[in-house]
Design a protein around this motif. Structure first.
Motif, PDB file in Angstrom:
ATOM      1  N   UNK A 126       0.832  -1.201   0.000  1.00  0.00           N
ATOM      2  CA  UNK A 126       0.000   0.000   0.000  1.00  0.00           C
ATOM      3  C   UNK A 126       0.869   1.255   0.000  1.00  0.00           C
ATOM      4  N   UNK A 127       0.359   2.311  -0.645  1.00  0.00           N
ATOM      5  CA  UNK A 127       1.046   3.598  -0.693  1.00  0.00           C
ATOM      6  C   UNK A 127       0.088   4.686  -0.227  1.00  0.00           C
ATOM      7  N   UNK A 128       0.664   5.761   0.326  1.00  0.00           N
ATOM      8  CA  UNK A 128      -0.131   6.911   0.734  1.00  0.00           C
ATOM      9  C   UNK A 128      -0.171   7.911  -0.414  1.00  0.00           C
ATOM     10  N   UNK A 129      -1.353   8.090  -0.984  1.00  0.00           N
ATOM     11  CA  UNK A 129      -1.559   8.987  -2.118  1.00  0.00           C
ATOM     12  C   UNK A 129      -2.125  10.304  -1.612  1.00  0.00           C
ATOM     13  N   UNK A 130      -1.551  11.419  -2.068  1.00  0.00           N
ATOM     14  CA  UNK A 130      -2.007  12.719  -1.626  1.00  0.00           C
ATOM     15  C   UNK A 130      -3.200  13.166  -2.456  1.00  0.00           C
ATOM     16  N   UNK A 131      -4.334  13.403  -1.788  1.00  0.00           N
ATOM     17  CA  UNK A 131      -5.538  13.912  -2.441  1.00  0.00           C
ATOM     18  C   UNK A 131      -5.638  15.392  -2.104  1.00  0.00           C
ATOM     19  N   UNK A 132      -5.395  16.230  -3.099  1.00  0.00           N
ATOM     20  CA  UNK A 132      -5.334  17.659  -2.836  1.00  0.00           C
ATOM     21  C   UNK A 132      -6.692  18.234  -2.453  1.00  0.00           C
ATOM     22  N   UNK A 133      -7.781  17.695  -3.006  1.00  0.00           N
ATOM     23  CA  UNK A 133      -9.115  18.178  -2.642  1.00  0.00           C
ATOM     24  C   UNK A 133      -9.427  17.853  -1.188  1.00  0.00           C
ATOM     25  N   UNK A 134      -9.026  16.668  -0.760  1.00  0.00           N
ATOM     26  CA  UNK A 134      -9.217  16.272   0.631  1.00  0.00           C
ATOM     27  C   UNK A 134      -8.266  17.019   1.551  1.00  0.00           C
ATOM     28  N   UNK A 135      -7.079  17.313   1.044  1.00  0.00           N
ATOM     29  CA  UNK A 135      -6.060  17.946   1.882  1.00  0.00           C
ATOM     30  C   UNK A 135      -5.423  16.967   2.845  1.00  0.00           C
ATOM     31  N   UNK A 136      -5.351  15.715   2.442  1.00  0.00           N
ATOM     32  CA  UNK A 136      -4.778  14.668   3.290  1.00  0.00           C
ATOM     33  C   UNK A 136      -4.395  13.476   2.418  1.00  0.00           C
ATOM     34  N   UNK A 137      -3.709  12.513   3.015  1.00  0.00           N
ATOM     35  CA  UNK A 137      -3.315  11.319   2.277  1.00  0.00           C
ATOM     36  C   UNK A 137      -4.418  10.265   2.319  1.00  0.00           C
TER      37      UNK A 137
END
Length: 344
Positions: free
Chosen positions: A151-162
């Motif tokens: 698993x990888x932590x993907x940055x979701x800019x709309x969410x403002x979190x990984x």
């Protein structure tokens, strides 16, 4: 006994030694330094799909409309070279058919301009050089080199979190295989917005500070294993407004079950992945193995020729000439001395 060595055998031996040194150098020095995020990038990716969005002209949500997400990524070469990082400027727009081509940000449903700064080796975020926004994680516009089955932590800019993306095996995109990762985002409050009260079920109030919520029906990314380049992407964004403190959506701002790379984008990303991966494989695998094998063969051949040449010199060189009586011999065996006595 005089011994000579053929120049050809020495050339073979020297070339073999050179290739034997070059092989590990390519694998352990050159190839790791070739794994660097490029800084002179200039690419455009296009997502296509259908969904709903809030039409400001009609002041209502319209459904089953075509949606296009366009993302342009350009590397800031000057800043990248100055700071030793990968500095990318990213412009993203979300458009219905009416605002295409995506040239004027004022016509778009959503338009953002960002500046992403990462470590060129690890792909980790670096907080410098005018970074905007602040972000974390392991994967965003690309994955790290040598993608692993985890698993990888993907940055979701709309969410403002990984968002954690789980490894889901492999998938072929335009005939090219990559690692597939998926994840979802539950409805999460991301901010507030002042809107007319009737948009959130409070018609008696002219203005209300409504809550903005964001969710994602599904994130799917397919990455090239060697380079980390994303060759396929699909997302399902949902943005809504809720009355303050409410747990129900009142107005849909944007909602799509799935928007994904169009065919042209898939082909372009696959071609780039093939080219980059091929070069890394050549430097880190093919060339070291070939150089090592050829170097060993040439070195052995050179040694054999050197040894054989010396043995031949020993077998065919000058022998014992003490008994030679040939005319012109430097040491004649039976030469008469002028002082030798004669018989009277």
């Amino acid at each position: 006994m005089r011994r000579t060595t053929s120049p050809f055998s020495l050339i073979l031996l020297g070339l073999g030694a050179f290739l034997l040194v070059l092989a590990p150098l390519l694998a352990w020095y050159v190839e790791p330094r070739a794994k660097r995020t490029p800084i002179d990038i200039d690419t455009t990716t296009v997502f296509k799909g259908t969904g709903s969005y809030f039409d400001t002209a009609k002041i209502k949500t319209v459904r089953d409309k075509n949606l296009t997400i366009t993302r342009q990524v350009r590397g800031d070469v000057a800043d990248s070279e100055e700071h030793g990082r990968a500095v990318w400027d990213v412009v993203t727009s979300v458009d219905p058919d009416g605002s295409l081509p995506a040239a004027d940000p004022h016509d778009s449903l959503q338009w953002t301009q960002e500046r992403w700064v990462t470590d060129r080796k690890t792909n980790r975020p670096v907080h410098c050089c005018g970074e905007k926004p602040y972000f974390e994680g392991e994967a965003y516009l690309k994955f790290p080199f040598d993608v692993e089955k985890r698993s990888y932590l993907w940055w979701d800019n709309t969410l403002g979190a990984t968002v954690p993306l789980a490894y889901r095996g492999t998938k072929k995109v335009q005939g090219y295989e990559g690692y597939r990762f998926t994840g979802t985002v539950k409805a999460t409050r991301t901010g507030t917005r002042q809107v007319p009260g009737r948009l959130v079920g409070q018609p008696k109030k002219s203005q209300v500070i409504a809550d903005e919520y964001y969710a994602n029906h599904g994130i799917e990314l397919v990455a090239d294993q060697r380079t980390g380049r994303i060759i396929y992407a699909a997302i399902g964004p949902r943005k809504t407004l809720r009355a303050p403190g409410s747990d129900k959506d009142a107005t849909v701002l944007l909602d799509s079950e799935r928007v994904a790379f169009d065919t042209a984008t898939q082909k372009a990303q696959v071609k780039l992945a093939k080219d980059d991966s091929g070069r890394l494989k050549l430097v880190g695998g093919t060339l070291p193995v070939a150089a090592g094998a050829l170097g060993a063969a040439l070195a052995v051949a050179g040694i054999v020729l050197v040894v054989r040449g010396r043995r031949d010199d020993g077998a065919n060189g000058p022998g014992d000439s003490a008994g030679s009586t040939e005319p012109g011999s430097p040491n004649p065996a039976a030469s008469r001395s002028p002082l030798q006595s004669t018989t009277k």
